[in-house]
Design a protein around this motif. Structure first.
Motif, PDB file in Angstrom:
ATOM      1  N   LEU A 132       6.579 -35.783 -12.887  1.00 57.15           N
ATOM      2  CA  LEU A 132       7.559 -34.697 -12.894  1.00 57.15           C
ATOM      3  C   LEU A 132       7.431 -33.853 -14.161  1.00 57.15           C
ATOM      4  O   LEU A 132       6.667 -34.169 -15.080  1.00 57.15           O
ATOM      5  CB  LEU A 132       8.967 -35.267 -12.763  1.00 57.15           C
ATOM      6  N   ALA A 133       8.195 -32.775 -14.199  1.00 54.54           N
ATOM      7  CA  ALA A 133       8.120 -31.806 -15.303  1.00 54.54           C
ATOM      8  C   ALA A 133       8.424 -32.467 -16.645  1.00 54.54           C
ATOM      9  O   ALA A 133       9.321 -33.298 -16.762  1.00 54.54           O
ATOM     10  CB  ALA A 133       9.097 -30.661 -15.043  1.00 54.54           C
ATOM     11  N   ALA A 134       7.665 -32.073 -17.654  1.00 56.46           N
ATOM     12  CA  ALA A 134       7.799 -32.652 -18.988  1.00 56.46           C
ATOM     13  C   ALA A 134       8.868 -31.936 -19.818  1.00 56.46           C
ATOM     14  O   ALA A 134       9.419 -30.919 -19.396  1.00 56.46           O
ATOM     15  CB  ALA A 134       6.453 -32.601 -19.705  1.00 56.46           C
ATOM     16  N   HIS A 135       9.166 -32.525 -20.983  1.00 56.37           N
ATOM     17  CA  HIS A 135      10.036 -31.989 -22.035  1.00 56.37           C
ATOM     18  C   HIS A 135      11.529 -32.208 -21.763  1.00 56.37           C
ATOM     19  O   HIS A 135      11.985 -32.254 -20.626  1.00 56.37           O
ATOM     20  CB  HIS A 135       9.758 -30.510 -22.291  1.00 56.37           C
ATOM     21  N   ASP A 136      12.257 -32.328 -22.859  1.00 53.81           N
ATOM     22  CA  ASP A 136      13.692 -32.644 -22.803  1.00 53.81           C
ATOM     23  C   ASP A 136      14.473 -31.640 -21.965  1.00 53.81           C
ATOM     24  O   ASP A 136      15.365 -31.999 -21.200  1.00 53.81           O
ATOM     25  CB  ASP A 136      14.276 -32.651 -24.226  1.00 53.81           C
ATOM     26  N   HIS A 137      14.165 -30.349 -22.122  1.00 59.67           N
ATOM     27  CA  HIS A 137      14.997 -29.302 -21.529  1.00 59.67           C
ATOM     28  C   HIS A 137      14.740 -29.086 -20.038  1.00 59.67           C
ATOM     29  O   HIS A 137      15.424 -28.276 -19.405  1.00 59.67           O
ATOM     30  CB  HIS A 137      14.774 -27.979 -22.275  1.00 59.67           C
ATOM     31  N   ASN A 138      13.769 -29.794 -19.458  1.00 56.89           N
ATOM     32  CA  ASN A 138      13.442 -29.588 -18.040  1.00 56.89           C
ATOM     33  C   ASN A 138      14.087 -30.630 -17.125  1.00 56.89           C
ATOM     34  O   ASN A 138      13.568 -30.915 -16.039  1.00 56.89           O
ATOM     35  CB  ASN A 138      11.925 -29.602 -17.844  1.00 56.89           C
ATOM     36  N   ASN A 139      15.207 -31.162 -17.535  1.00 57.76           N
ATOM     37  CA  ASN A 139      15.883 -32.166 -16.721  1.00 57.76           C
ATOM     38  C   ASN A 139      16.263 -31.633 -15.345  1.00 57.76           C
ATOM     39  O   ASN A 139      16.099 -32.307 -14.329  1.00 57.76           O
ATOM     40  CB  ASN A 139      17.129 -32.677 -17.453  1.00 57.76           C
ATOM     41  N   GLN A 140      16.759 -30.404 -15.300  1.00 61.61           N
ATOM     42  CA  GLN A 140      17.165 -29.828 -14.020  1.00 61.61           C
ATOM     43  C   GLN A 140      15.971 -29.646 -13.091  1.00 61.61           C
ATOM     44  O   GLN A 140      16.078 -29.838 -11.875  1.00 61.61           O
ATOM     45  CB  GLN A 140      17.870 -28.480 -14.237  1.00 61.61           C
ATOM     46  N   ALA A 141      14.824 -29.287 -13.643  1.00 61.34           N
ATOM     47  CA  ALA A 141      13.608 -29.142 -12.828  1.00 61.34           C
ATOM     48  C   ALA A 141      13.208 -30.476 -12.211  1.00 61.34           C
ATOM     49  O   ALA A 141      12.771 -30.530 -11.053  1.00 61.34           O
ATOM     50  CB  ALA A 141      12.474 -28.587 -13.682  1.00 61.34           C
ATOM     51  N   ARG A 142      13.365 -31.537 -12.961  1.00 65.42           N
ATOM     52  CA  ARG A 142      13.044 -32.866 -12.424  1.00 65.42           C
ATOM     53  C   ARG A 142      13.990 -33.236 -11.286  1.00 65.42           C
ATOM     54  O   ARG A 142      13.569 -33.771 -10.250  1.00 65.42           O
ATOM     55  CB  ARG A 142      13.111 -33.910 -13.545  1.00 65.42           C
ATOM     56  N   ILE A 143      15.244 -32.945 -11.469  1.00 70.79           N
ATOM     57  CA  ILE A 143      16.241 -33.226 -10.428  1.00 70.79           C
ATOM     58  C   ILE A 143      15.947 -32.425  -9.164  1.00 70.79           C
ATOM     59  O   ILE A 143      15.985 -32.950  -8.047  1.00 70.79           O
ATOM     60  CB  ILE A 143      17.655 -32.913 -10.964  1.00 70.79           C
ATOM     61  N   GLU A 144      15.632 -31.158  -9.325  1.00 68.76           N
ATOM     62  CA  GLU A 144      15.346 -30.302  -8.172  1.00 68.76           C
ATOM     63  C   GLU A 144      14.087 -30.748  -7.443  1.00 68.76           C
ATOM     64  O   GLU A 144      14.027 -30.686  -6.203  1.00 68.76           O
ATOM     65  CB  GLU A 144      15.231 -28.852  -8.634  1.00 68.76           C
ATOM     66  N   SER A 145      13.085 -31.186  -8.189  1.00 69.80           N
ATOM     67  CA  SER A 145      11.854 -31.657  -7.555  1.00 69.80           C
ATOM     68  C   SER A 145      12.122 -32.854  -6.659  1.00 69.80           C
ATOM     69  O   SER A 145      11.640 -32.938  -5.528  1.00 69.80           O
ATOM     70  CB  SER A 145      10.821 -32.034  -8.624  1.00 69.80           C
ATOM     71  N   TYR A 146      12.901 -33.791  -7.155  1.00 66.10           N
ATOM     72  CA  TYR A 146      13.237 -34.972  -6.369  1.00 66.10           C
ATOM     73  C   TYR A 146      13.935 -34.575  -5.062  1.00 66.10           C
ATOM     74  O   TYR A 146      13.554 -35.025  -3.974  1.00 66.10           O
ATOM     75  CB  TYR A 146      14.140 -35.892  -7.176  1.00 66.10           C
ATOM     76  N   ASN A 147      14.942 -33.734  -5.154  1.00 64.65           N
ATOM     77  CA  ASN A 147      15.714 -33.368  -3.968  1.00 64.65           C
ATOM     78  C   ASN A 147      14.910 -32.536  -2.984  1.00 64.65           C
ATOM     79  O   ASN A 147      15.098 -32.646  -1.761  1.00 64.65           O
ATOM     80  CB  ASN A 147      16.987 -32.625  -4.391  1.00 64.65           C
ATOM     81  N   THR A 148      13.994 -31.728  -3.491  1.00 66.86           N
ATOM     82  CA  THR A 148      13.141 -30.940  -2.603  1.00 66.86           C
ATOM     83  C   THR A 148      12.250 -31.839  -1.773  1.00 66.86           C
ATOM     84  O   THR A 148      12.134 -31.683  -0.554  1.00 66.86           O
ATOM     85  CB  THR A 148      12.276 -29.954  -3.420  1.00 66.86           C
ATOM     86  N   VAL A 149      11.616 -32.791  -2.417  1.00 65.31           N
ATOM     87  CA  VAL A 149      10.729 -33.709  -1.698  1.00 65.31           C
ATOM     88  C   VAL A 149      11.521 -34.558  -0.716  1.00 65.31           C
ATOM     89  O   VAL A 149      11.118 -34.737   0.443  1.00 65.31           O
ATOM     90  CB  VAL A 149       9.971 -34.609  -2.685  1.00 65.31           C
ATOM     91  N   LEU A 150      12.644 -35.070  -1.147  1.00 66.64           N
ATOM     92  CA  LEU A 150      13.422 -35.964  -0.305  1.00 66.64           C
ATOM     93  C   LEU A 150      13.909 -35.266   0.962  1.00 66.64           C
ATOM     94  O   LEU A 150      13.945 -35.862   2.040  1.00 66.64           O
ATOM     95  CB  LEU A 150      14.630 -36.489  -1.094  1.00 66.64           C
ATOM     96  N   GLY A 151      14.234 -33.999   0.842  1.00 70.40           N
ATOM     97  CA  GLY A 151      14.775 -33.292   1.993  1.00 70.40           C
ATOM     98  C   GLY A 151      13.755 -32.637   2.888  1.00 70.40           C
ATOM     99  O   GLY A 151      14.068 -32.276   4.027  1.00 70.40           O
ATOM    100  N   SER A 152      12.518 -32.483   2.415  1.00 67.70           N
ATOM    101  CA  SER A 152      11.554 -31.696   3.184  1.00 67.70           C
ATOM    102  C   SER A 152      10.316 -32.450   3.631  1.00 67.70           C
ATOM    103  O   SER A 152       9.598 -31.985   4.517  1.00 67.70           O
ATOM    104  CB  SER A 152      11.109 -30.481   2.359  1.00 67.70           C
ATOM    105  N   HIS A 153      10.032 -33.592   3.045  1.00 70.25           N
ATOM    106  CA  HIS A 153       8.818 -34.329   3.413  1.00 70.25           C
ATOM    107  C   HIS A 153       9.113 -35.181   4.645  1.00 70.25           C
ATOM    108  O   HIS A 153       9.903 -36.129   4.592  1.00 70.25           O
ATOM    109  CB  HIS A 153       8.352 -35.210   2.260  1.00 70.25           C
ATOM    110  N   THR A 154       8.478 -34.870   5.755  1.00 73.45           N
ATOM    111  CA  THR A 154       8.765 -35.549   7.018  1.00 73.45           C
ATOM    112  C   THR A 154       7.491 -36.141   7.619  1.00 73.45           C
ATOM    113  O   THR A 154       6.373 -35.744   7.301  1.00 73.45           O
ATOM    114  CB  THR A 154       9.394 -34.587   8.036  1.00 73.45           C
ATOM    115  N   TYR A 155       7.703 -37.111   8.520  1.00 71.30           N
ATOM    116  CA  TYR A 155       6.615 -37.752   9.260  1.00 71.30           C
ATOM    117  C   TYR A 155       6.885 -37.602  10.752  1.00 71.30           C
ATOM    118  O   TYR A 155       8.004 -37.293  11.179  1.00 71.30           O
ATOM    119  CB  TYR A 155       6.518 -39.232   8.898  1.00 71.30           C
ATOM    120  N   THR A 156       5.836 -37.842  11.548  1.00 69.97           N
ATOM    121  CA  THR A 156       5.974 -37.677  13.001  1.00 69.97           C
ATOM    122  C   THR A 156       6.618 -38.888  13.658  1.00 69.97           C
ATOM    123  O   THR A 156       7.190 -38.775  14.741  1.00 69.97           O
ATOM    124  CB  THR A 156       4.592 -37.437  13.636  1.00 69.97           C
TER     125      THR A 156
END
Length: 428
Positions: A132-156
């Motif tokens: 995930l995104a580096a550096h102290d100030h990118n906490n929100q980017a890390r959170i958004e990345s997790y939620n994006t993957v969790l909600g959009s990555h699907t299988y058949t």
């Protein structure tokens, strides 16, 4: 139910290569687990490295070092996936390989993340390795990345359409969560670590905060780390580098869906969660975790009518001859013919490499038996060119199910008898 032992290892290697002192075996827990999944980050992936991998050796230096080490412990590399500097490896003890089904490897297009999912002894497992995104100030980017993957990555598959639908989910990697900004200085962190006062620091851990607030990773569990921060160290030492505030960037989280099946409950027990400070190759320290997870027993699989549970194909191998046409027979019980498909295939692998990643030859599975339950494979003289150890693997049509593996057999050069030698001399 029966139980399997699984170990996860995450290591940001910082683009450094394994050296003479690198000992991957020190990462493997004793007793030896049944499955090992290793997630690497920041593996060298420049043009030169990729060219060497593709044309010469077939894998990066860390994957090769890991495979060679684990093969001596009885493991086979079943699958691997690489996205730029991100690598995820699946190793399995040989005795369990014919029970693997539904093997899939995928990337995500939103963040650097590799995924391997599979079924073994009837239960489904999904493992993610991310950076995930580096550096102290990118906490929100890390959170958004997790939620994006969790909600959009699907299988058949309808039963495991989403990541969190699997029986067991493991998420590891350099998640890059730091201590909250303006909480502790570098010197304060160093002092508290030296005194063993980790709980005070972990109270400011961004990942723990995101989980407790429900912003990210709250669907997964993590036992609080009892080891020192894993980043950032001066390479070649166990000394923190003052260029960054120390933090627990390297993490392993898990989830079990206990109630996925009627009238039985799955279980997952974390037996260890630790770092390995003796590894000095990177500015990160590797982290490992061992689990005991419940799987279906043969009796339970029969009661639940689990399809294609047992190994289906049994190879009857003998030594073959180099540069000649060869025949190998395998058998399938009549009641299991329903699991055989038109585009099933048999891969030929070098036995000493202990890897099912790249086959050196293959045959399509014959559509009908030669007699009763026996099927015959006819290899032409181009398959076994060199003497050495080989192995056969029977795959389902989409290469997701391993329905059988052979024991290792030898290809050897046929020795000419004395009469043949005399005839050849006379012709000359």
């Amino acid at each position: 139910m029966d139980a399997l032992n699984l170990q996860l290892i995450t290591f940001n290697v910082g683009e450094f290569l394994p050296g003479p002192e690198t000992d991957i075996a020190r990462l493997i827990r004793n007793p030896t687990p049944d499955l090992v999944l290793i997630g690497l980050q920041e593996v060298r992936s420049g043009a030169q490295e990729l060219l060497i991998e593709q044309l010469l050796v077939g894998e990066d230096a860390w994957s090769r070092e890991t495979r060679q080490t684990l093969s001596s412990l009885g493991f086979i590399k079943v699958r691997s996936i690489k996205l730029m500097g991100l690598v995820l490896l699946l190793f399995c003890l040989e005795k369990h390989v014919p029970y693997l089904r539904g093997l899939e490897t995928q990337y995500t297009r939103y963040i650097y993340k590799d995924i391997i999912r599979f079924q073994i002894y009837g239960v489904s497992v999904c493992v993610l390795n991310s950076h995930l995104a580096a550096h102290d100030h990118n906490n929100q980017a890390r959170i958004e990345s997790y939620n994006t993957v969790l909600g959009s990555h699907t299988y058949t598959s309808p039963n495991t359409e989403l990541i969190m639908y699997h029986d067991y989910v493991f998420w590891m990697g350099d998640l890059n969560f730091r201590l909250e900004m303006n909480s502790f200085s570098f010197q304060e962190i160093e002092d508290l670590v030296s005194k063993g006062v980790l709980s005070k620091l972990l109270g400011e851990d961004q990942l723990s905060g995101a989980r407790s607030s429900g912003q990210a990773f709250s669907e997964l569990e993590e036992n609080q780390p009892s080891f020192p921060p894993t980043f950032k160290y001066k390479v070649g030492t166990g000394v923190f580098d003052s260029k960054r505030r120390p933090a627990w960037t390297d993490r392993i989280l898990f989830k079990v869906n206990k109630g996925n099946y009627d009238n039985l409950e799955l279980s997952l027990h974390q037996e260890s969660y630790t770092s390995h400070p003796e590894f000095l190759e990177s500015d990160h320290k590797p982290v490992s975790s061992s689990f005991k997870l419940s799987v279906f027993s043969s009796k339970l699989a029969e009661e639940l009518l689990v399809q294609c549970f047992h190994p289906i194909v049994r190879f009857h191998t003998e030594d073959v001859y180099c540069g000649e046409d060869n025949t190998i027979v395998y058998s399938v019980n009549v009641k299991d013919w329903r699991y055989l498909k038109a585009w099933d295939w048999i891969g030929v692998y070098k036995g000493e490499e202990a890897s099912f990643q790249d086959h050196i030859g293959f045959l399509w599975a014959p559509s009908s038996p030669t007699r009763q339950e026996a099927f015959q494979l006819s290899f032409d003289d181009s398959i076994f060119i060199r003497s050495g150890a080989y192995r056969l693997v029977y795959y389902s049509a989409e290469s997701k199910d391993i329905l059988g593996i052979s024991s290792i057999f030898q290809a050897r050069v046929r020795e000419l008898g004395p009469e043949v030698g005399v005839e050849a001399t006379e012709e000359l």
